[in-house]
Design a protein around this motif. Structure first.
Motif, mmCIF file in Angstrom:
data_model
loop_
_atom_site.group_PDB
_atom_site.id
_atom_site.type_symbol
_atom_site.label_atom_id
_atom_site.label_comp_id
_atom_site.label_asym_id
_atom_site.label_seq_id
_atom_site.Cartn_x
_atom_site.Cartn_y
_atom_site.Cartn_z
ATOM 1 N N SER A 151 0.836 -1.203 0.000
ATOM 2 C CA SER A 151 0.000 0.000 0.000
ATOM 3 C C SER A 151 0.871 1.255 0.000
ATOM 4 C CB SER A 151 -0.903 0.002 1.242
ATOM 5 O OG SER A 151 -1.471 1.279 1.450
ATOM 6 N N PRO A 152 0.569 2.221 -0.857
ATOM 7 C CA PRO A 152 1.336 3.477 -0.827
ATOM 8 C C PRO A 152 1.112 4.282 0.445
ATOM 9 C CG PRO A 152 -0.533 3.660 -2.335
ATOM 10 C CD PRO A 152 -0.461 2.226 -1.912
ATOM 11 N N LYS A 153 0.038 3.978 1.177
ATOM 12 C CA LYS A 153 -0.273 4.705 2.401
ATOM 13 C C LYS A 153 0.155 3.945 3.643
ATOM 14 C CE LYS A 153 -4.054 7.056 4.836
ATOM 15 N NZ LYS A 153 -5.506 7.378 4.826
ATOM 16 N N HIS A 154 -0.096 2.632 3.660
ATOM 17 C CA HIS A 154 0.173 1.839 4.855
ATOM 18 C C HIS A 154 1.344 0.868 4.693
ATOM 19 C CE1 HIS A 154 -4.358 2.599 5.556
ATOM 20 N NE2 HIS A 154 -3.646 3.501 6.222
ATOM 21 N N GLY A 155 2.016 0.924 3.574
ATOM 22 C CA GLY A 155 3.206 0.114 3.385
ATOM 23 C C GLY A 155 2.899 -1.374 3.319
ATOM 24 N N PHE A 156 3.558 -2.142 4.185
ATOM 25 C CA PHE A 156 3.429 -3.593 4.163
ATOM 26 C C PHE A 156 2.202 -4.091 4.925
ATOM 27 C CE2 PHE A 156 7.916 -2.639 3.469
ATOM 28 C CZ PHE A 156 8.140 -3.333 2.285
ATOM 29 N N LEU A 157 1.510 -3.201 5.605
ATOM 30 C CA LEU A 157 0.215 -3.568 6.168
ATOM 31 C C LEU A 157 -0.781 -3.716 5.022
ATOM 32 C CD1 LEU A 157 -0.003 -1.074 9.177
ATOM 33 C CD2 LEU A 157 0.548 -3.504 9.282
ATOM 34 N N PRO A 158 -1.752 -4.601 5.140
ATOM 35 C CA PRO A 158 -2.704 -4.788 4.040
ATOM 36 C C PRO A 158 -3.524 -3.527 3.784
ATOM 37 C CG PRO A 158 -3.438 -5.980 5.998
ATOM 38 C CD PRO A 158 -2.049 -5.498 6.285
#
Length: 490
Positions: free
Chosen positions: A14-21
């Motif tokens: 995610s471009p906002k949350h990175g490696f979090l889904p």
């Protein structure tokens, strides 16, 4: 021809949350077929406390994975079954080295789909194990997070996971930011690279402040004695009761013992991304930098030499590990900064600021490891000397193994002692610094003072235990002795 810059959507990032889904983790599998799994998950702490989890799982039927459709469902199933497996292994007076088919069969299928080992990982305990308390508020706010599943049902365990969740969420925007910097460096756009590095440094400072909050709701003694046990892997756990590792019985009669590491922050793709993008190299513990490599910048951050760090990528979801490999092939920030060091001081200062903030982050981590692992381990050993063997003779697990004083200077194949490993990783973070003053500042040795008895004039070394302190850590066996290797003894 230069390799293309990775596209985040190709790796499920995610471009906002990175490696979090990008889609919040499910709080329940939607298909009623999996209600038995969900029922165990809802009562996991009580089943472990009453020592009835093994009996319930032994009677559990083997459920098919055919009902799992979307990625969120596969991730939820993986999280549930790995928690069940670790509870089954470590939830009795003695560990069990066989995971029954009711767990093993679906878990092995799920792990093949997710490209991840059949063991609890950072992904299971952190990345896919959270929910926001208020859905209209951000998940990078630590006070807006709750866990989906824990072994102990304690606030301490939840907080331990959630600090990492908040760090992942707060650090997520750094990924597209620094990929933009890579693209700008290819175009020779120094101004854009400088702006990206400054924003990176500011966000790293935020991450350090989040990490500092670990002590607020996670007690070191409780973590050391209760939480750590269930997070243990099966590598080199002979003294903890798993001499051969663990067998995931698939019912075929051909299952073999395997050994896996438990969850570790080294499995965080975000932290490894920071090192790769800044060109930070990590060597085996005790190994000094090779002067001949200074003139060979090309590809120096492509493949980490450190066995432990490289091995931890095996425990990341497959797409995340591939992303790190592909980023390593395009990382150019360090080379770009070094090529302009003489003519572009703002660029050099911004780059050095990132290294300084990442080094400070690792300083905080060392302090936490000392408080939550090193000091409790010494207290544990001191207490064990005053207790008779009969007091704990009927219980064997990670905690009781840590009291065993028959260990003598166990040597690890990775060659990395716990505190020396962390300190070297911190020191290596400052090595690429460009400015002379920055390199001198980040290579300083911090002297710890004010911890001795002022009135008695107690010698600083008088409180240290002469014997090596052997720790059975989450990802293997650790030794606190600086002369010997092994944050993970494989």
């Amino acid at each position: 021809m230069r390799p293309p810059i990775p596209v985040l959507s190709d790796y499920g990032i995610s471009p906002k949350h990175g490696f979090l889904p990008d889609v919040l983790p499910l709080t329940r599998l939607p298909d009623p077929y999996y209600n038995k799994w969900e029922s165990i998950g809802a009562n996991l702490q009580n089943l472990i406390l009453s020592k009835r989890l093994r009996g319930v799982i032994d009677r559990l039927p083997i459920l098919s994975t055919v009902g799992l459709e979307h990625d969120a469902e596969w991730r939820r199933a993986y999280m549930l079954l790995t928690f069940f497996a670790h509870g089954y292994i470590w939830g009795g007076d003695t560990p069990c080295d066989r995971v029954p088919p009711s767990i093993s069969v679906p878990l092995l299928h799920i792990c093949e789909h997710l490209e991840i080992p059949p063991v609890s990982t950072y992904a299971a305990s952190v990345l896919w194990n959270f929910k926001p308390l208020f859905v209209d508020e951000e998940i990078d706010d630590l006070d807006n997070l709750a866990t989906l599943l824990t072994f102990t049902g304690s606030l301490d365990e939840s907080w331990f996971y959630l600090v990492s969740v908040a760090i992942e969420a707060r650090g997520g925007p750094i990924i597209p930011l620094m990929l933009k910097a890579v693209a700008a460096a290819r175009q020779g756009d120094s101004a854009t690279v400088t702006r990206c590095l400054r924003a990176f440094a500011e966000r790293l400072d935020d991450l350090g402040e989040l990490l500092r909050r670990m002590h607020e709701s996670c007690d070191p003694g409780f973590f050391y004695r209760r939480i750590r046990t269930f997070l243990a892997g099966s590598k080199n756990m002979a003294e903890a009761g798993l001499p051969h590792g663990v067998m995931y019985d698939d019912g075929s009669g051909k299952s073999e013992y395997v050994q896996y590491s438990g969850p570790s922050n080294a499995q965080s793709s975000l932290i490894q991304f920071f090192d790769i993008i800044l060109g930070v190299e990590h060597r085996p513990t005790g190994e000094k930098p090779d002067p001949s490599s200074e003139s060979e910048p090309e590809g120096r951050s492509r493949i980490p030499k450190h066995n432990f760090i490289r091995d931890m990528r095996r425990y990341m979801p497959g797409p995340h590990a591939r992303f790190l490999n592909d980023v390593g092939a395009v990382a150019n920030i360090r080379e770009f900064v070094e090529s302009r060091a003489a003519s572009d001081r703002p660029l050099s200062i911004a780059y050095d600021a990132c290294l300084a903030m990442l080094r400070a982050f690792r300083d905080i981590h060392i302090a936490i490891v000392t408080r939550y692992i090193v000091l409790p381990s010494r207290e544990n050993r001191a207490r064990s000397r005053s207790r008779s063997p009969e007091a704990v003779r009927n219980r064997v697990n990670l905690a009781t193994a840590s009291k065993n004083e028959t260990h003598k200077k166990v040597k690890g194949t990775g060659g990395t002692a716990l505190i020396p490993f962390l300190k070297q990783a911190r020191d290596e973070t400052g090595e690429p610094s460009v400015e002379t003053w920055a390199r001198k500042f980040m290579s300083r040795q911090t002297k710890v003072s004010g911890q001795n008895d002022f009135f008695l004039g107690k010698d600083e070394k008088s409180d240290m235990i002469d014997e090596p302190v052997i720790e059975h850590g989450l990802a293997g066996t650790w030794t606190m002795n600086e002369e010997y290797g092994g944050i993970c003894h494989y």
